[in-house]
Design an enzyme around this catalytic site. Structure first.
Site, PDB file in Angstrom:
ATOM      1  N   HIS A  94     -14.407  -1.829   0.146  1.00 11.94           N
ATOM      2  CA  HIS A  94     -15.005  -0.773   0.969  1.00 11.94           C
ATOM      3  C   HIS A  94     -13.884   0.086   1.572  1.00 11.94           C
ATOM      4  O   HIS A  94     -13.932   1.310   1.498  1.00 11.94           O
ATOM      5  CB  HIS A  94     -15.865  -1.397   2.073  1.00 11.94           C
ATOM      6  CG  HIS A  94     -16.261  -0.438   3.153  1.00 11.94           C
ATOM      7  ND1 HIS A  94     -17.163   0.581   2.956  1.00 11.94           N
ATOM      8  CD2 HIS A  94     -15.863  -0.325   4.445  1.00 11.94           C
ATOM      9  CE1 HIS A  94     -17.298   1.263   4.081  1.00 11.94           C
ATOM     10  NE2 HIS A  94     -16.521   0.745   4.996  1.00 11.94           N
ATOM     11  N   ASP A 117      -5.464  31.791  -7.490  1.00  8.40           N
ATOM     12  CA  ASP A 117      -5.709  30.399  -7.885  1.00  8.40           C
ATOM     13  C   ASP A 117      -4.617  29.555  -7.234  1.00  8.40           C
ATOM     14  O   ASP A 117      -3.815  30.059  -6.455  1.00  8.40           O
ATOM     15  CB  ASP A 117      -5.662  30.262  -9.423  1.00  8.40           C
ATOM     16  CG  ASP A 117      -6.470  29.062  -9.910  1.00  8.40           C
ATOM     17  OD1 ASP A 117      -6.225  27.950  -9.403  1.00  8.40           O
ATOM     18  OD2 ASP A 117      -7.350  29.238 -10.775  1.00  8.40           O
ATOM     19  N   TRP A 119      -7.919  -4.099   2.994  1.00 15.33           N
ATOM     20  CA  TRP A 119      -7.412  -2.860   2.384  1.00 15.33           C
ATOM     21  C   TRP A 119      -5.919  -2.703   2.629  1.00 15.33           C
ATOM     22  O   TRP A 119      -5.231  -1.986   1.918  1.00 15.33           O
ATOM     23  CB  TRP A 119      -8.193  -1.644   2.885  1.00 15.33           C
ATOM     24  CG  TRP A 119      -7.691  -1.053   4.161  1.00 15.33           C
ATOM     25  CD1 TRP A 119      -8.006  -1.462   5.410  1.00 15.33           C
ATOM     26  CD2 TRP A 119      -6.788   0.055   4.315  1.00 15.33           C
ATOM     27  NE1 TRP A 119      -7.349  -0.700   6.345  1.00 15.33           N
ATOM     28  CE2 TRP A 119      -6.603   0.244   5.699  1.00 15.33           C
ATOM     29  CE3 TRP A 119      -6.120   0.897   3.437  1.00 15.33           C
ATOM     30  CZ2 TRP A 119      -5.773   1.237   6.224  1.00 15.33           C
ATOM     31  CZ3 TRP A 119      -5.291   1.890   3.962  1.00 15.33           C
ATOM     32  CH2 TRP A 119      -5.129   2.051   5.334  1.00 15.33           C
ATOM     33  N   SER A 177      -1.401  11.137  -7.939  1.00 16.45           N
ATOM     34  CA  SER A 177      -2.330  12.270  -7.850  1.00 16.45           C
ATOM     35  C   SER A 177      -2.147  13.023  -6.533  1.00 16.45           C
ATOM     36  O   SER A 177      -2.086  14.243  -6.504  1.00 16.45           O
ATOM     37  CB  SER A 177      -3.762  11.744  -7.991  1.00 16.45           C
ATOM     38  OG  SER A 177      -4.678  12.672  -7.494  1.00 16.45           O
ATOM     39  N   SER A 178      -2.052  12.252  -5.437  1.00 14.99           N
ATOM     40  CA  SER A 178      -1.910  12.891  -4.121  1.00 14.99           C
ATOM     41  C   SER A 178      -0.614  13.675  -4.031  1.00 14.99           C
ATOM     42  O   SER A 178      -0.579  14.771  -3.465  1.00 14.99           O
ATOM     43  CB  SER A 178      -1.904  11.834  -3.016  1.00 14.99           C
ATOM     44  OG  SER A 178      -3.171  11.302  -2.856  1.00 14.99           O
ATOM     45  N   HIS A 225       0.353   4.714   9.071  1.00 17.76           N
ATOM     46  CA  HIS A 225       0.004   5.528  10.228  1.00 17.76           C
ATOM     47  C   HIS A 225      -0.024   7.017   9.921  1.00 17.76           C
ATOM     48  O   HIS A 225      -0.997   7.683  10.250  1.00 17.76           O
ATOM     49  CB  HIS A 225       0.788   5.205  11.490  1.00 17.76           C
ATOM     50  CG  HIS A 225      -0.017   5.685  12.662  1.00 17.76           C
ATOM     51  ND1 HIS A 225      -1.121   5.006  13.119  1.00 17.76           N
ATOM     52  CD2 HIS A 225      -0.001   6.843  13.342  1.00 17.76           C
ATOM     53  CE1 HIS A 225      -1.718   5.722  14.057  1.00 17.76           C
ATOM     54  NE2 HIS A 225      -1.060   6.833  14.213  1.00 17.76           N
ATOM     55  N   GLU A 285      -0.816   8.128   7.234  1.00 16.54           N
ATOM     56  CA  GLU A 285      -2.041   8.212   6.435  1.00 16.54           C
ATOM     57  C   GLU A 285      -3.269   8.523   7.296  1.00 16.54           C
ATOM     58  O   GLU A 285      -4.128   9.301   6.896  1.00 16.54           O
ATOM     59  CB  GLU A 285      -2.254   6.893   5.672  1.00 16.54           C
ATOM     60  CG  GLU A 285      -3.624   6.718   5.036  1.00 16.54           C
ATOM     61  CD  GLU A 285      -3.861   7.623   3.833  1.00 16.54           C
ATOM     62  OE1 GLU A 285      -2.895   8.246   3.356  1.00 16.54           O
ATOM     63  OE2 GLU A 285      -5.016   7.696   3.395  1.00 16.54           O
ATOM     64  N   TYR A 333      -3.364  10.269   9.905  1.00 20.42           N
ATOM     65  CA  TYR A 333      -3.342  11.700  10.237  1.00 20.42           C
ATOM     66  C   TYR A 333      -3.587  12.553   8.999  1.00 20.42           C
ATOM     67  O   TYR A 333      -4.113  13.660   9.102  1.00 20.42           O
ATOM     68  CB  TYR A 333      -2.053  12.061  10.968  1.00 20.42           C
ATOM     69  CG  TYR A 333      -2.010  11.371  12.307  1.00 20.42           C
ATOM     70  CD1 TYR A 333      -2.902  11.759  13.301  1.00 20.42           C
ATOM     71  CD2 TYR A 333      -1.194  10.290  12.546  1.00 20.42           C
ATOM     72  CE1 TYR A 333      -2.943  11.090  14.513  1.00 20.42           C
ATOM     73  CE2 TYR A 333      -1.233   9.613  13.756  1.00 20.42           C
ATOM     74  CZ  TYR A 333      -2.115  10.012  14.726  1.00 20.42           C
ATOM     75  OH  TYR A 333      -2.166   9.345  15.912  1.00 20.42           O
ATOM     76  N   SER A 336     -11.544  23.769  13.379  1.00 18.34           N
ATOM     77  CA  SER A 336     -10.939  24.956  13.998  1.00 18.34           C
ATOM     78  C   SER A 336     -11.403  26.250  13.337  1.00 18.34           C
ATOM     79  O   SER A 336     -11.258  27.329  13.914  1.00 18.34           O
ATOM     80  CB  SER A 336      -9.409  24.886  13.931  1.00 18.34           C
ATOM     81  OG  SER A 336      -8.953  23.732  14.591  1.00 18.34           O
ATOM     82  N   HIS A 394       2.561  -0.045  16.076  1.00 22.22           N
ATOM     83  CA  HIS A 394       1.464  -0.358  16.999  1.00 22.22           C
ATOM     84  C   HIS A 394       0.316  -1.050  16.262  1.00 22.22           C
ATOM     85  O   HIS A 394      -0.605  -1.531  16.889  1.00 22.22           O
ATOM     86  CB  HIS A 394       0.992   0.888  17.771  1.00 22.22           C
ATOM     87  CG  HIS A 394       0.302   1.924  16.959  1.00 22.22           C
ATOM     88  ND1 HIS A 394       0.355   3.259  17.246  1.00 22.22           N
ATOM     89  CD2 HIS A 394      -0.475   1.837  15.869  1.00 22.22           C
ATOM     90  CE1 HIS A 394      -0.345   3.930  16.373  1.00 22.22           C
ATOM     91  NE2 HIS A 394      -0.861   3.090  15.515  1.00 22.22           N
ATOM     92  N   HIS A 395       0.403  -1.084  14.930  1.00 24.78           N
ATOM     93  CA  HIS A 395      -0.569  -1.878  14.175  1.00 24.78           C
ATOM     94  C   HIS A 395      -0.156  -3.341  14.134  1.00 24.78           C
ATOM     95  O   HIS A 395      -0.843  -4.158  13.548  1.00 24.78           O
ATOM     96  CB  HIS A 395      -0.688  -1.351  12.747  1.00 24.78           C
ATOM     97  CG  HIS A 395      -1.217   0.047  12.676  1.00 24.78           C
ATOM     98  ND1 HIS A 395      -2.557   0.326  12.552  1.00 24.78           N
ATOM     99  CD2 HIS A 395      -0.591   1.241  12.729  1.00 24.78           C
ATOM    100  CE1 HIS A 395      -2.720   1.642  12.524  1.00 24.78           C
ATOM    101  NE2 HIS A 395      -1.551   2.222  12.634  1.00 24.78           N
ATOM    102  N   THR A 413      -3.086  15.621  20.968  1.00 32.65           N
ATOM    103  CA  THR A 413      -4.493  15.484  20.593  1.00 32.65           C
ATOM    104  C   THR A 413      -5.376  16.035  21.703  1.00 32.65           C
ATOM    105  O   THR A 413      -6.373  16.714  21.443  1.00 32.65           O
ATOM    106  CB  THR A 413      -4.837  14.013  20.318  1.00 32.65           C
ATOM    107  OG1 THR A 413      -3.831  13.466  19.472  1.00 32.65           O
ATOM    108  CG2 THR A 413      -6.174  13.892  19.626  1.00 32.65           C
ATOM    109  N   LYS A 423      -5.578  19.728  21.608  1.00 30.56           N
ATOM    110  CA  LYS A 423      -6.524  20.229  20.614  1.00 30.56           C
ATOM    111  C   LYS A 423      -7.955  20.197  21.149  1.00 30.56           C
ATOM    112  O   LYS A 423      -8.710  21.163  21.020  1.00 30.56           O
ATOM    113  CB  LYS A 423      -6.430  19.397  19.339  1.00 30.56           C
ATOM    114  CG  LYS A 423      -5.208  19.749  18.527  1.00 30.56           C
ATOM    115  CD  LYS A 423      -5.194  19.006  17.216  1.00 30.56           C
ATOM    116  CE  LYS A 423      -4.413  19.755  16.172  1.00 30.56           C
ATOM    117  NZ  LYS A 423      -5.010  20.986  15.714  1.00 30.56           N
ATOM    118  N   ARG A 439     -12.653  -9.339  13.230  1.00 28.27           N
ATOM    119  CA  ARG A 439     -13.146  -8.571  12.102  1.00 28.27           C
ATOM    120  C   ARG A 439     -12.965  -9.398  10.825  1.00 28.27           C
ATOM    121  O   ARG A 439     -12.314 -10.441  10.839  1.00 28.27           O
ATOM    122  CB  ARG A 439     -12.405  -7.242  11.990  1.00 28.27           C
ATOM    123  CG  ARG A 439     -10.929  -7.388  11.731  1.00 28.27           C
ATOM    124  CD  ARG A 439     -10.179  -6.085  11.896  1.00 28.27           C
ATOM    125  NE  ARG A 439     -10.346  -5.224  10.733  1.00 28.27           N
ATOM    126  CZ  ARG A 439      -9.436  -4.319  10.332  1.00 28.27           C
ATOM    127  NH1 ARG A 439      -8.317  -4.167  11.004  1.00 28.27           N
ATOM    128  NH2 ARG A 439      -9.653  -3.570   9.287  1.00 28.27           N
TER     129      ARG A 439
END
Lengths: 527, 385
Positions: A79, A108, A144, A171-172, A255, A257, A259, A270, A304-305, A330, A333, A452
């Site tokens: 998932h 293009d 994951w 790809s990315s 991390h 990622e 963002y 926006s 922090h993870h 943040t 924003k 979890r």
């Protein structure tokens, strides 16, 4: 407009324009590729969503009901992988493909053939991921995050996942190179960087993040692969390695990622809020700087993870302070969006509803993020349902709601038809109600002590789990309504004018709806 | 949004009226150590700060949504920047954050101070149980509990988990066969490590969570202030039984602890296992065997306990082979074992030592000696012919 468009089209491409399957396999057109990205990601959203339904069905009440524990782990793992790499990231690339050339006045993307290749890498990766359920031992169940040494123990499903991650990373990176080159070289005359639409700005910054961190992830999973098969000991203490090294490398990718998955969402919102407030975006310059600050800070907060792996006090303090600092840009924003709405002349069509919903619910995710940043509190809630609630508030209510908002906002431009406003609004209300029903109660579960990634739980967690499961089923089914609204809009509906939203600004609205095959044959002049 | 709130309110009202209302918990468990109390009040403080900011910001937003809409005829203003305001809303959050960071920093420094413990216990995560070893220490309790070893495994019967009709215990999934016993009001230092993959030792009421990392030792501490039983779970995904390896700590007064320790100290030698007051002989022996084998220092003496294949089986192999989990041939199931025995017992030994398909090498405990593993295989074969 249609006639003019048709004429141009025939004139330029009468000589080479395959139809049917070959059109999609060989296309180098940013709109075709964008469309494929979006459909691919929606298919992945449904796939990942189906797995989520499997998770919530098992957790509906205490006791093992449907699955063996190892299959439950495969469900949560896949998932996560499918939603992150298959649904959210490609969806934003789809938006980039469709919108960036139109928004900067280009015809293009810069590298049209590479664009085709970066899309067509994704289906094989998705096939690897999905078919890994059917190999001996099943899909990987290591979460994951694929933490070593658990991921070293897994069966061959793990290898398929590693290859899938490699392919999607390639790809990315190609997509990002394309986006950066397009934005830096193909803007219409007069469009300076500080005149670019916010969506383009956020994608420019996101693309740099992708190029910086996807190779890091590739490195992490490659080390995993060699530990699994070629006798290396990167993550094995017995061979001089360190299991925690994997986490450091993974989160150095992980991390930024998060963002990568939220900055383009900020960009979409926006664009939408000023349109429906009929008022320019408040603090454009500070928005750009805030986005850049978030991106830079995202490189120095990864640990922090990992507050419970046992790092020294100095490490915990540094990563806590740095993480808390992200709340400042943040916050800027959020304040800017509210200030944009302030004294506007607002209407609430579906894109605006999703944007306001995004703002409200994403901010809750931001606050729980701040709670998680406080190391002592995080030590209690790390690896609990509180964290699950937190990241679904930012990833579903954040990224996914912004994607929905963007789809409704630009569908008229893409299809030439207006979508069904009533059904769109229904989709919003059902989504936000079921979303909160599912995930709000998870905060309580996490605080009360439910870990979890467990397939069964103690009876004191039963009530909230049942509410969360009911909400999840509702949320899942609601997305079929979204599919119906989109298909209905593609097949027909009220004709969309070039500029269907009276407050809209930007070059894409100067093109007819649907937009011509090549966006701007001659670049417009931006003053 | 109102709809959401009212719906949630209805849902909670329904819960509050249900007979389960007493069990429904919205916040942290009651904190029972000084650190857990600090965490609790830190969370309360930050939650309220967030709520106030949330109400202010979204109060403004909803005010605008109600009053500044086209349908009430509001005309859009065209301002789009205000440097002063922007500086204020950058600086003020920064100051608020500093206010939050200050108490958090003090707590972190206290949490990290594991010096001068009264008692040190090593907690080892295995797939999927916890092993505890009372380390020889220098604190107040030096000598009281040195060398006591406990293996602590989920006590909830399988049928309660898999059979819907079975009644569930009060502490379903949060109960173990052998609890960790510690004295009240003493600083207990927990060293964590693991034998196979990363686990995490977590007791919410103590405010303690520490990853247990194979090959490395980490530490944390707590000082429980009330006697009682406290329950937690493994908090790091560690494979299929991750949800089934709870942690139960019984906090007792000093005299009771001395009493318990004196009875259990003799357990350290397998011969005296039968004197264990609460434990049946077999598991106690199994514990002794496993730890003896797991302790590198004891490797010279490994041959004696290694001969006891049954003890190793009970202590480790049975985790899968008793139930036939993950394709493991079920203990005593002759049909399942026959084709395997036909491969020759040497092959089985090799598979058990080096791993085979889902069978992890040495059952996931690399510290076991080859002889121990082979003895366990021989025992299982002898009982499954």
């Amino acid at each position: 407009m249609e006639a003019v468009h048709g004429h141009d089209h025939a004139h330029d491409h009468g000589h080479d324009h395959p139809t049917g399957l070959m059109r999609w396999l060989t296309t180098t057109n940013h709109k075709d590729i964008g469309t494929m990205y979006l459909w691919f990601s929606f298919l992945m959203l449904l796939t990942g969503g189906t797995l989520a339904m499997g998770i919530r069905a098992e957790l509906f009440e205490p006791g093992m009901q449907f699955w063996r524990p190892e299959f439950f782990n495969q469900l949560t793992t896949m998932h996560g992988l499918i939603m992150v790499f298959g649904a959210i990231m490609p969806a934003f690339v789809g938006f980039a493909n469709w919108q960036i050339p139109m928004m900067i006045g280009a015809s293009d993307m810069a590298f049209a053939r590479m664009n085709n290749f970066s899309f067509w890498l994704l289906p094989p990766a998705a096939i690897l991921l999905v078919t890994s359920f059917f190999v001996p031992g099943g899909a990987t169940g290591a979460g994951w995050t694929l933490y070593a040494p658990l991921s070293v123990q897994q069966g061959m499903g793990m290898d398929l996942a590693i290859f899938a991650v490699h392919i999607m990373g390639a790809s990315s990176i190609m997509g990002s190179i394309n986006i950066i080159t397009t934005i830096l070289n193909m803007r219409a005359p007069g469009m300076t960087l500080m005149k670019m639409p916010m969506f383009v700005w956020t994608w420019l910054i996101t693309a740099y993040l992708l190029i910086a961190v996807m190779p890091v992830l590739a490195g992490a999973v490659t080390m995993l692969l060699t530990d699994r098969h070629f006798g290396t000991h990167f993550f094995n203490a017995a061979g001089g390695g360190d299991p925690v090294l994997y986490q450091h490398v993974f989160w150095f990718f992980g991390h930024p990622e998060v963002y990568i998955m939220i900055l383009p969402a900020f960009g979409i919102v926006s664009q939408i809020i000023p349109t429906f407030a009929r008022k320019p975006l408040f603090g454009y310059t500070s928005m750009v700087y805030a986005t850049a600050s978030i991106a830079i800070l995202s490189f120095i907060v990864w640990a922090h993870h990992m507050f419970v792996v046992g790092m020294p006090a100095a490490g915990q303090l540094f990563f806590m302070y740095a993480t808390m600092l992200i709340a400042v840009p943040t916050g800027v924003k959020v304040f800017n969006w509210v200030a944009t709405m302030w004294k506007g002349s607002m209407t609430f069509e579906t894109p605006m509803l999703f944007s306001v919903g995004f703002l409200f619910v994403f901010t809750m995710g931001g606050f729980t993020g701040l709670v998680c940043a406080i190391t002592p509190i995080d030590i209690q809630i790390q690896d609990t349902y509180y964290v699950v609630a937190h990241f679904h508030y930012v990833l579903v209510a954040g990224s996914l709601f912004a994607l929905f908002a963007g789809v409704y906002f630009w569908l008229p431009k893409w299809t030439g038809h207006m979508y069904d406003e009533k059904l769109g609004k229904l989709h919003f209300w059902l989504s936000i109600i079921f979303f909160n029903l599912t995930f709000f109660v998870m905060h309580f579960l996490g605080l009360a002590g439910m870990p979890r990634r467990i397939p069964d739980y103690a009876p004191q967690f039963a009530d909230f789990n049942m509410i969360a499961s009911l909400g999840a089923f509702g949320f899942g089914l609601t997305q079929l309504l979204f599919l119906y609204v989109v298909v209905k809009c593609i097949r027909g509906g009220e004709k969309a004018p070039a500029k269907p939203w009276d407050g809209a600004e930007g070059l894409e609205w100067t093109l007819p709806s649907p937009a011509p095959y090549h966006s701007f044959e001659t670049p417009p002049i931006v003053k | 949004m109102k709809k959401v709130l009212s719906l949630l309110a209805v849902a909670f009202a329904a819960l509050a009226n249900s007979p389960l209302a007493a069990a429904v918990q919205f916040g942290f468990q009651d904190p029972e150590t000084p650190i857990a109390r600090q965490i609790y009040s830190l969370h309360t403080l930050i939650l309220w700060i967030c709520v106030v900011i949330f109400v202010l910001v979204f109060g403004a937003m909803f005010y605008a949504i109600i009053n500044h809409r086209k349908s009430v005829g509001h005309k859009a203003a065209q301002f789009h920047e205000n440097t002063q305001v922007e500086i204020i809303w950058t600086l003020v959050p920064f100051l608020i954050l500093m206010g939050m960071a200050w108490p958090a920093t003090k707590t972190i420094i206290e949490m990290k101070d594991t010096s001068n413990p009264d008692l040190t216990i090593k907690a080892t995560g295995y797939q999927w149980l916890w092993g505890y070893e009372y380390v020889k220490g220098e604190g107040d309790l030096a000598g009281v509990s040195d060398g006591i070893q406990i293996f602590s495994r989920l006590a909830t019967p399988m049928e309660q988990i898999y059979d819907k009709s079975a009644n569930k215990d009060d502490h379903y999934l949060l109960e173990v066969d052998h609890e960790l016993v510690v004295p009240v009001n003493k600083k207990i230092r927990i060293l964590t490590t693991a034998a196979d993959v990363i686990h995490s030792w977590w007791v919410p009421a103590f405010g303690v969570k520490q990853d247990a990392i194979p090959g490395y030792i980490r530490d944390t501490w707590f000082k429980a202030e009330k006697t009682g039983v406290y329950r937690g779970q493994c908090a790091e995904l560690c494979g299929k039984e991750h949800g089934f390896m709870p942690i139960v700590v019984r906090v007792v007064d000093n005299a009771e602890f001395q009493d318990w320790a004196s009875k259990h100290r003799s357990d350290a030698s397998p011969a005296a296992a039968t004197s264990a007051p609460s434990a049946e002989a077999a598991p106690a022996a199994a514990e002794a065997t496993q730890v003896a084998a797991a302790e590198p220092a004891a490797s010279s003496g490994a041959s004696a306990p290694a001969a006891d294949g049954k003890a190793t089986y009970d202590g480790l192999c049975s985790a899968c082979h008793a139930m036939g989990i993950a394709g493991a041939p079920k203990f005593g199931d002759k049909a399942a074992w026959a084709p395997r025995i036909a491969q020759g017992v040497d092959t089985l030994h090799q598979h058990a030592i080096h791993g085979f398909k889902t069978m992890p090498a040495k059952g996931g405990n690399p510290a076991l000696s080859d002889a121990t593993v082979m003895a366990a295989v021989d025992y299982m074969v002898s009982q499954s012919k």
